[in-house]
Design an enzyme around this catalytic site. Structure first.
Site, PDB file in Angstrom:
ATOM      1  N   TYR A   1       0.827  -1.210   0.000  1.00  0.00           N
ATOM      2  CA  TYR A   1       0.000   0.000   0.000  1.00  0.00           C
ATOM      3  C   TYR A   1       0.858   1.255   0.000  1.00  0.00           C
ATOM      4  CZ  TYR A   1      -4.023  -2.910   1.393  1.00  0.00           C
ATOM      5  OH  TYR A   1      -5.018  -3.850   1.453  1.00  0.00           O
TER       6      TYR A   1
ATOM      7  N   HIS B   1      -1.513 -12.148   0.737  1.00  0.00           N
ATOM      8  CA  HIS B   1      -2.379 -11.117   0.154  1.00  0.00           C
ATOM      9  C   HIS B   1      -3.122 -11.593  -1.088  1.00  0.00           C
ATOM     10  CE1 HIS B   1      -2.658  -6.469  -0.535  1.00  0.00           C
ATOM     11  NE2 HIS B   1      -3.827  -7.051  -0.648  1.00  0.00           N
TER      12      HIS B   1
END
Length: 315
Positions: free
Chosen positions: A43, A124
């Site tokens: 991110y 993820h």
């Protein structure tokens, strides 16, 4: 103060949300009793000219350095597998879930977060180039070493999750005990493309619900719980995939319950998720104080039985 059963989503912290605002939001969240903070090592690479992530973790690390006494209060959730690491286009250039990739990923996350442990560490996204046994062993080793408290799996098909869990069990390794997928009260038309969802297996389905219900050690975390503001913001209309009669009926039920309880649509959605079966931990991304306060109130809301029935039975 009642426990706040939602995770503060920090995807935009350090990129779309500037560092000063991000730090203030983390302060307000913690001071209001929040304990779950969710991020990822990637991110938000798509919001930065460098094409690399890590900004969100860095901001959280700055915050923890400023308020070290809160580390034991906060439950840190971060992810590995999707960070771009080489030339080319994403997702082909992502780090993946090999043992070497996970070693590098966890070291980077610990450094950026400024901590010696991660409370919940997620795979993820899928990496079918890495054998499941290799990934399972590497994840399990992190738990055995005390670096990670618990393991989760995001955006994987159920059969891959179960196979990885079986491999871990057979070898005496810690395995996945949490799933993170997209879910909200409104649902898109079956098979309709959803432009803001790039993960093929990133949805809560009936199969996922049954799986979590059937496995006592599995918990469910959900992202995009508030549909990126589409429940409440005129400038964020629902995507075309949500244009169907079921949405009309569900919005009517949502508005009825919200009106009778004197709260917002967003708060009803959060209360519905948290109090459901199985219970879900929504991840709520915010960019200002008002959004955070609304989410905190929604997380503490308990729906009366008759209102939950109306929401559950509207399809």
């Amino acid at each position: 103060m009642p426990e706040v059963n939602f995770a503060l989503g920090t995807m935009g912290f350090g990129t779309k949300v500037d560092a000063a605002t991000s730090l203030n939001l983390l302060d307000r969240f913690a001071d209001a009793g929040g304990t779950l903070v969710d991020t990822a090592n990637c991110y938000a690479f798509w919001n930065d000219p460098s094409g690399r992530g890590g900004h969100s973790e860095e901001v959280i690390g700055q915050w923890l350095a400023r308020r070290p006494s809160l580390r034991d209060q906060m439950y840190l959730s971060t992810k590995a597998g999707a960070q771009p690491v080489g030339p080319g286009d994403w997702p082909a250039n992502r780090e993946g879930l090999s043992a070497s990739a996970l070693k590098a990923a966890v070291e980077g996350s610990l450094r950026r977060l400024g901590t010696d442990r991660i409370d919940l560490y997620w795979a993820h996204m899928e990496d079918r180039t890495a054998p499941l046994a290799e990934s399972a062993e590497a994840f399990g080793a992190l738990v055995a070493e005390g670096i990670v408290g618990r393991l989760g799996c995001s955006n994987h098909p159920v059969w891959r999750v179960e196979r990885a869990r079986q491999i871990a069990t057979a070898n005496g390794w810690a395995g996945y005990t949490a799933l993170q997928l997209r879910h909200s009260y409104l649902q898109p038309r079956p098979g309709a493309p959803v432009p803001d969802q790039s993960h093929r297996f990133g949805w809560v389905t009936d199969e996922v619900v049954d799986y979590v219900d059937s496995e006592p050690d599995l918990s469910l975390w959900v992202y995009t719980a508030l549909l990126n503001g589409s429940y409440s913001r005129p400038d964020r209309p629902l995507l075309d995939a949500y244009d169907h009669p079921g949405t009309t009926r569900r919005l009517a039920a949502l508005d009825k319950v919200a009106g009778e309880l004197g709260v917002s649509r967003n708060q009803i959605v959060l209360a519905w998720l948290i109090g459901g079966s199985p219970a879900a931990t929504p991840i709520v991304g915010v960019s200002n104080q008002e959004q955070l306060d609304e989410a905190l109130a929604g997380a503490r809301l308990r729906l009366p039985a008759e209102h939950r029935r109306l929401l559950d039975e509207t399809a």
